[in-house]
Write an enzyme that holds these catalytic residues in place. Structure first.
Site, mmCIF file in Angstrom:
data_model
loop_
_atom_site.group_PDB
_atom_site.id
_atom_site.type_symbol
_atom_site.label_atom_id
_atom_site.label_comp_id
_atom_site.label_asym_id
_atom_site.label_seq_id
_atom_site.Cartn_x
_atom_site.Cartn_y
_atom_site.Cartn_z
ATOM 1 N N LYS A 30 -16.308 44.272 -32.287
ATOM 2 C CA LYS A 30 -15.935 45.183 -33.373
ATOM 3 C C LYS A 30 -16.086 44.456 -34.688
ATOM 4 O O LYS A 30 -15.582 43.336 -34.849
ATOM 5 C CB LYS A 30 -14.474 45.628 -33.189
ATOM 6 C CG LYS A 30 -13.992 46.598 -34.234
ATOM 7 C CD LYS A 30 -14.203 48.042 -33.800
ATOM 8 C CE LYS A 30 -14.098 49.022 -34.951
ATOM 9 N NZ LYS A 30 -15.345 49.164 -35.751
ATOM 10 N N GLN A 66 -14.136 37.439 -37.797
ATOM 11 C CA GLN A 66 -13.693 38.720 -37.238
ATOM 12 C C GLN A 66 -12.953 38.536 -35.904
ATOM 13 O O GLN A 66 -12.044 39.302 -35.584
ATOM 14 C CB GLN A 66 -14.931 39.615 -37.042
ATOM 15 C CG GLN A 66 -14.627 41.081 -36.872
ATOM 16 C CD GLN A 66 -14.411 41.796 -38.188
ATOM 17 O OE1 GLN A 66 -15.173 41.622 -39.124
ATOM 18 N NE2 GLN A 66 -13.382 42.618 -38.259
ATOM 19 N N LYS A 81 -9.378 37.654 -36.876
ATOM 20 C CA LYS A 81 -8.785 38.797 -37.583
ATOM 21 C C LYS A 81 -8.406 39.898 -36.588
ATOM 22 O O LYS A 81 -7.294 40.423 -36.619
ATOM 23 C CB LYS A 81 -9.809 39.329 -38.593
ATOM 24 C CG LYS A 81 -9.347 40.514 -39.395
ATOM 25 C CD LYS A 81 -10.478 41.106 -40.217
ATOM 26 C CE LYS A 81 -11.194 40.070 -41.059
ATOM 27 N NZ LYS A 81 -12.113 40.666 -42.042
ATOM 28 N N LYS A 121 -20.357 41.282 -35.853
ATOM 29 C CA LYS A 121 -20.741 41.647 -37.220
ATOM 30 C C LYS A 121 -22.238 41.874 -37.250
ATOM 31 O O LYS A 121 -22.966 41.346 -36.403
ATOM 32 C CB LYS A 121 -20.366 40.524 -38.188
ATOM 33 C CG LYS A 121 -20.271 40.943 -39.630
ATOM 34 C CD LYS A 121 -18.936 41.592 -39.983
ATOM 35 C CE LYS A 121 -18.950 42.133 -41.390
ATOM 36 N NZ LYS A 121 -17.623 42.607 -41.809
ATOM 37 N N ASP A 157 -19.229 47.732 -44.284
ATOM 38 C CA ASP A 157 -18.905 46.508 -45.025
ATOM 39 C C ASP A 157 -19.627 46.661 -46.365
ATOM 40 O O ASP A 157 -19.936 47.799 -46.770
ATOM 41 C CB ASP A 157 -19.358 45.254 -44.249
ATOM 42 C CG ASP A 157 -18.838 43.946 -44.850
ATOM 43 O OD1 ASP A 157 -17.668 43.616 -44.618
ATOM 44 O OD2 ASP A 157 -19.588 43.254 -45.572
ATOM 45 N N ASN A 165 -15.300 49.567 -52.214
ATOM 46 C CA ASN A 165 -14.276 50.205 -51.392
ATOM 47 C C ASN A 165 -12.964 49.422 -51.380
ATOM 48 O O ASN A 165 -11.885 49.980 -51.618
ATOM 49 C CB ASN A 165 -14.822 50.365 -49.960
ATOM 50 C CG ASN A 165 -13.757 50.813 -48.993
ATOM 51 O OD1 ASN A 165 -13.062 49.990 -48.402
ATOM 52 N ND2 ASN A 165 -13.576 52.107 -48.865
ATOM 53 N N SER A 175 -9.643 51.039 -38.151
ATOM 54 C CA SER A 175 -10.792 51.408 -37.314
ATOM 55 C C SER A 175 -10.355 51.519 -35.844
ATOM 56 O O SER A 175 -10.788 52.424 -35.124
ATOM 57 C CB SER A 175 -11.894 50.359 -37.421
ATOM 58 O OG SER A 175 -12.694 50.580 -38.556
HETATM 59 P P1 NDP Z 1 -18.650 47.452 -51.365
HETATM 60 O O1 NDP Z 1 -20.094 47.411 -51.136
HETATM 61 O O2 NDP Z 1 -17.951 48.766 -51.373
HETATM 62 O O3 NDP Z 1 -18.281 46.722 -52.743
HETATM 63 C C1 NDP Z 1 -18.622 45.381 -52.958
HETATM 64 C C2 NDP Z 1 -18.226 45.032 -54.393
HETATM 65 O O4 NDP Z 1 -18.382 43.628 -54.568
HETATM 66 C C3 NDP Z 1 -19.096 45.709 -55.430
HETATM 67 O O5 NDP Z 1 -18.367 45.891 -56.603
HETATM 68 C C4 NDP Z 1 -20.206 44.677 -55.630
HETATM 69 O O6 NDP Z 1 -20.836 44.765 -56.910
HETATM 70 C C5 NDP Z 1 -19.433 43.376 -55.529
HETATM 71 N N1 NDP Z 1 -20.308 42.329 -55.001
HETATM 72 C C6 NDP Z 1 -20.936 42.302 -53.816
HETATM 73 N N2 NDP Z 1 -21.685 41.199 -53.686
HETATM 74 C C7 NDP Z 1 -21.505 40.522 -54.815
HETATM 75 C C8 NDP Z 1 -22.021 39.306 -55.289
HETATM 76 N N3 NDP Z 1 -22.872 38.559 -54.554
HETATM 77 N N4 NDP Z 1 -21.607 38.891 -56.508
HETATM 78 C C9 NDP Z 1 -20.762 39.639 -57.252
HETATM 79 N N5 NDP Z 1 -20.256 40.819 -56.857
HETATM 80 C C10 NDP Z 1 -20.628 41.251 -55.666
HETATM 81 O O7 NDP Z 1 -18.017 46.468 -50.257
HETATM 82 P P2 NDP Z 1 -16.533 46.413 -49.707
HETATM 83 O O8 NDP Z 1 -15.581 46.733 -50.803
HETATM 84 O O9 NDP Z 1 -16.471 47.182 -48.454
HETATM 85 O O10 NDP Z 1 -16.410 44.872 -49.307
HETATM 86 C C11 NDP Z 1 -15.939 43.873 -50.218
HETATM 87 C C12 NDP Z 1 -15.477 42.656 -49.430
HETATM 88 O O11 NDP Z 1 -14.424 43.034 -48.534
HETATM 89 C C13 NDP Z 1 -16.534 41.963 -48.570
HETATM 90 O O12 NDP Z 1 -16.276 40.588 -48.529
HETATM 91 C C14 NDP Z 1 -16.260 42.558 -47.184
HETATM 92 O O13 NDP Z 1 -16.735 41.720 -46.151
HETATM 93 C C15 NDP Z 1 -14.746 42.618 -47.211
HETATM 94 N N6 NDP Z 1 -14.140 43.533 -46.260
HETATM 95 C C16 NDP Z 1 -14.456 44.876 -46.261
HETATM 96 C C17 NDP Z 1 -13.847 45.716 -45.372
HETATM 97 C C18 NDP Z 1 -14.045 47.186 -45.419
HETATM 98 O O14 NDP Z 1 -13.302 47.901 -44.742
HETATM 99 N N7 NDP Z 1 -14.963 47.709 -46.208
HETATM 100 C C19 NDP Z 1 -12.942 45.205 -44.322
HETATM 101 C C20 NDP Z 1 -12.606 43.800 -44.470
HETATM 102 C C21 NDP Z 1 -13.222 43.018 -45.379
HETATM 103 P P3 NDP Z 1 -22.275 45.484 -57.035
HETATM 104 O O15 NDP Z 1 -22.011 46.930 -56.846
HETATM 105 O O16 NDP Z 1 -22.729 45.121 -58.405
HETATM 106 O O17 NDP Z 1 -23.132 44.887 -55.951
#
Ligand code: NDP
Length: 445
Positions: free
Chosen positions: A90, A111, A114, A126, A166, A241, A377
């Site tokens: 997962k 993961q 976690k 993943k 993600d 997100n 999830s």
């Molecule tokens: P999204 O794609 O919804 O958002 C990612 C955000 O981070 C955007 O604002 C993006 O900016 C920014 N970002 C991504 N890569 C970079 C980078 N290299 N440098 C600067 N800014 C960056 O992703 P999520 O919110 O889902 O995920 C964010 C984090 O949370 C990740 O580490 C993910 O692994 C972790 N996570 C997510 C979960 C989930 O349920 N979604 C669960 C657990 C962990 P831009 O739009 O400009 O790219």
């Protein structure tokens, strides 16, 4: 690091050259596990660590698709099925140009622990692709997702491997992926993917869960020092997100979130981020943060730079790995930081974590603090299996119970191993012991 574990770690690094993020994640976990091996020599005899660092299966595949101009495009797809001792693999799918095998393996490795900490029956995995969704039309996203699933479908299933979202993969992408899975297999197998739309098998609270959960975890940490989110000045990185929902939850608890970022820059909004406007721009219009600044008076937009140049009492890194380094950590600490809750996976470098811990800052590592997403999830899988759908209030209550439980388990484990308040140690040991016990019970597999 314990010398016995260091030797195993060195072999893992040598066997997986060039995978910097995977090396970092393995090293960080191994640094916590010495005391466990003193108490449990059977883990060494059973080669648990060697097995844990070798994914059960790794799949790399070609993803060909056609862009709107009729050109052929080729991307690379990954799914790393890391460990199924506790349940089906997962973990999410990440679509971002930086994705490579080392990044997918670091995420899959984290993961495992976690998912164990959630207490739910889920293993660790993943996946993703180096596909860049930014600037692509809906039709291009759909064609990419259909091609990606045309290979992935043969490796997943509700009892085998259950992907989710993600970075770069949200409800829209899960919809296209699910549609293609259903079309190829001729099965309405709801439990094969999570993060689905509410009307077709998704769970309420899943979109909010990671961000909400991170704040719930941080609130529990603050309580141990007689504090709460009320009145805190919070800085959040990212505006996806996890970030948006962390901002919403922190403000609902009385904090003021003064800044958030995307990969182009950040906004400073001293009155507190307007979550409705942020959602409109990021989730509906798929715009950039500079559009937020353009529509709200008295907001500063900083092009480039780092959101960690700002002062905060609570920092919530919610963007990506290694975004907060030792220098930024030291600056935050000098300027009144109380707590860090990692919404992203491994956003703080090892140097930054050391700075926070040496300064006695409350530090919630991602594998504990952001587990609310995968936990919800698992609740989605539970609803799918019983063909039921729960109310928002009930699901949120379950999420809260789970996050408080994870916090308490990490804290109790840190106490038990003589390092009270060390949530890194608590999370690593708490997750590891559960998986290690299950692996030994299931024999040499
Ligand atoms: P999204 O794609 O919804 O958002 C990612 C955000 O981070 C955007 O604002 C993006 O900016 C920014 N970002 C991504 N890569 C970079 C980078 N290299 N440098 C600067 N800014 C960056 O992703 P999520 O919110 O889902 O995920 C964010 C984090 O949370 C990740 O580490 C993910 O692994 C972790 N996570 C997510 C979960 C989930 O349920 N979604 C669960 C657990 C962990 P831009 O739009 O400009 O790219």
């Amino acid at each position: 690091m314990d010398a016995r574990l260091e030797a195993i770690r060195d072999t893992v690094l040598a066997r997986n050259p060039g995978e910097a993020e995977f090396h970092q994640a393995v090293t960080e976990v191994f640094e916590s596990l010495g005391p466990v091996h003193d108490r449990h020599p059977e883990f060494l005899e059973g080669a648990v660590l060697e097995r844990l660092c070798e994914p059960e299966r790794q799949i790399i595949f070609r993803v060909p698709w056609v862009d709107d101009a009729g050109r052929f495009q080729i991307n690379r797809g990954f799914r790393v099925e890391f460990n199924s001792a506790l349940g089906p693999f997962k973990g999410g799918l990440r679509f971002h140009p930086s994705v490579n095998l080392g990044i997918v393996k670091f995420l899959g490795f984290e993961q495992i622990f976690k998912n164990a900490l959630t207490g739910m029956p889920i293993g660790g995995g993943k996946g993703g692709s180096d596909f860049d969704p930014r600037g692509r039309s809906d039709a291009e996203i759909m064609r990419f997702c259909q091609s990606f699933m045309t290979e992935l479908y043969r490796h997943i299933g509700e009892y085998t491997d259950v992907p989710a979202g993600d970075i770069g993969v949200g409800g829209r992408e899960i919809g296209y992926l699910f549609g293609q899975y259903k079309r190829i297999t001729n099965r309405y197998e709801s439990g094969v993917l999570t993060g689905k739309g509410i009307s077709w098998g998704g769970s309420l609270v899943r979109p909010e869960a990671t961000g909400y959960g991170t704040v719930i975890f941080a609130e529990e940490m603050l309580k141990t020092r007689g504090r709460s989110f009320d009145g805190q000045r919070v800085v959040v990185s990212g505006s996806g997100n996890v970030a948006i929902n962390a901002i919403a939850k922190a403000q609902s608890l009385g904090a003021t979130v003064v800044a958030c970022s995307d990969s182009s820059g950040y906004v400073v909004d001293e009155a507190g981020i307007d979550v409705a406007l942020l959602r409109q721009i990021k989730e509906v219009e798929r715009g950039r943060l500079k559009d937020y600044a353009a529509r709200r008076p008295a907001v500063t937009y900083v092009d480039g730079g780092s959101v960690w140049d700002l002062d905060a009492t609570v920092a919530l890194p919610c963007a990506t790995q290694n975004e907060l380094d030792g220098g930024a950590a030291a600056r935050l600490v000098r300027n009144g930081l109380l707590a860090v809750g990692e919404g992203a996976n491994m956003p703080s470098t090892r140097e930054a974590v050391a700075v926070f811990q040496d300064a006695g800052i409350l530090f919630g590592p991602g594998k504990a603090a952001n587990a609310g997403g995968v936990a919800t999830s698992a609740l989605e899988m539970q609803q799918n299996a019983s063909r039921d759908s729960w109310s928002f209030a009930h699901t949120e209550e379950r999420l809260t119970e789970i996050m408080v439980g994870i916090h308490d388990r990490c804290a109790a484990t840190a106490d038990e191993y003589g390092d009270p308040g060390n949530y890194v140690l608590g999370a690593n040991i708490g997750g590891f012991v559960k998986v290690a016990d299950a692996m030994l019970a299931q024999g040499l597999i």
